[in-house]
Design a protein around this motif. Structure first.
Motif, short mmCIF file in Angstrom:
data_model
loop_
_atom_site.label_atom_id
_atom_site.label_comp_id
_atom_site.label_asym_id
_atom_site.label_seq_id
_atom_site.Cartn_x
_atom_site.Cartn_y
_atom_site.Cartn_z
N LEU A 172 -6.58 -10.55 -86.73
CA LEU A 172 -7.33 -10.00 -85.59
C LEU A 172 -7.56 -11.04 -84.51
CD1 LEU A 172 -10.03 -7.54 -86.96
CD2 LEU A 172 -8.23 -7.08 -85.29
N GLU A 173 -7.92 -12.25 -84.93
CA GLU A 173 -8.15 -13.31 -83.94
C GLU A 173 -6.89 -13.52 -83.09
OE1 GLU A 173 -10.01 -17.77 -83.85
OE2 GLU A 173 -8.48 -17.36 -85.36
N ARG A 174 -5.74 -13.57 -83.74
CA ARG A 174 -4.48 -13.73 -83.00
C ARG A 174 -4.22 -12.53 -82.09
NH1 ARG A 174 -0.68 -16.14 -87.83
NH2 ARG A 174 -1.38 -18.30 -87.64
N GLY A 175 -4.48 -11.33 -82.59
CA GLY A 175 -4.30 -10.12 -81.79
C GLY A 175 -5.20 -10.11 -80.56
N PHE A 176 -6.47 -10.50 -80.75
CA PHE A 176 -7.38 -10.58 -79.61
C PHE A 176 -6.93 -11.63 -78.62
CE2 PHE A 176 -11.03 -9.08 -82.55
CZ PHE A 176 -10.79 -7.74 -82.26
N ASP A 177 -6.49 -12.79 -79.13
CA ASP A 177 -6.02 -13.85 -78.23
C ASP A 177 -4.81 -13.39 -77.42
OD1 ASP A 177 -8.03 -15.58 -79.01
OD2 ASP A 177 -6.78 -16.70 -80.43
N ASP A 178 -3.89 -12.65 -78.05
CA ASP A 178 -2.74 -12.10 -77.32
C ASP A 178 -3.19 -11.10 -76.25
OD1 ASP A 178 -1.03 -13.60 -78.90
OD2 ASP A 178 -0.41 -11.91 -80.18
N ALA A 179 -4.16 -10.27 -76.59
CA ALA A 179 -4.67 -9.28 -75.63
C ALA A 179 -5.38 -9.98 -74.47
CB ALA A 179 -5.62 -8.31 -76.32
#
Length: 193
Positions: free
Chosen positions: A48-55
């Motif tokens: 999730l942290e990576r997904g949020f950072d990408d977003a």
């Protein structure tokens, strides 16, 4: 599990050191040790942290996400303090930088985080769904995710007029986030199904 000590004030909590690496939340003045969590719990938070950072990169905001690194001081009834440590916190980078030289706890008089995430475990299920949901709403955190691998569901709570409206996502349903509209994840991807 609660550590058997006298009740602590918030100031005492910030100074507390039992000589171990144990991280504690403070709930109504009592120290609550945070468990290490399962490998799945850690995998979900990292994903999730990576997904949020990408977003964040897609929407070009000056935001950051932090795992297990930011406390949120929480109002509770009575005279004893509470401070939670969400699994993930999204906040503006200037706010994150303001925590550099002090305890990384967002105080009552500071703007709330943009989003918090709690990953449910057997020991935190009731707290994540009930206590934290109420506390985070009172703090006016715009979005609260309850990621529940025990029930294979992600509940996204969106603040509306002081209360959370909740939407559940399962399986291949795409998660809808007002904070991260560019997020392109399904519940199954987040839960590792």
């Amino acid at each position: 599990m609660t550590v058997a000590t006298k009740k602590l004030s918030f100031a005492e909590y910030l100074q507390y050191d039992d000589g171990t690496d144990t991280v504690y939340e403070l709930v109504k003045g009592k120290l609550i040790p945070m468990s290490l969590g399962t490998g799945k719990h850690s995998g979900i938070t990292k994903f999730l942290e990576r997904g949020f950072d990408d977003a964040i990169a897609k929407i070009v905001e000056n935001w950051t996400t932090q795992r297990f690194a930011v406390g949120v001081r929480s109002p509770r009834g009575g005279r004893w303090d509470t401070s939670r440590i969400p699994d993930i916190v999204a906040l503006p980078i200037p706010q994150w930088e303001s925590l550099a030289n002090r305890e990384a706890v967002i105080e009552f008089n500071e703007p709330p985080p943009l989003l918090v995430v709690e990953v449910v475990s057997k020991s935190t299920q009731t707290t994540d769904y009930r206590s934290k949901r109420s506390e985070y709403a009172v703090l006016e955190i715009p979005e609260y995710w309850i990621v529940d691998p025990l029930q294979d569901v992600i509940t996204v709570c969106t603040l509306v007029e002081g209360f959370y409206d909740a939407t559940e996502f399962r399986g291949e349903e795409s998660i809808i986030s007002l904070t991260f509209p560019e997020l392109a994840l399904t519940a199954a991807q987040v839960l590792g199904d």
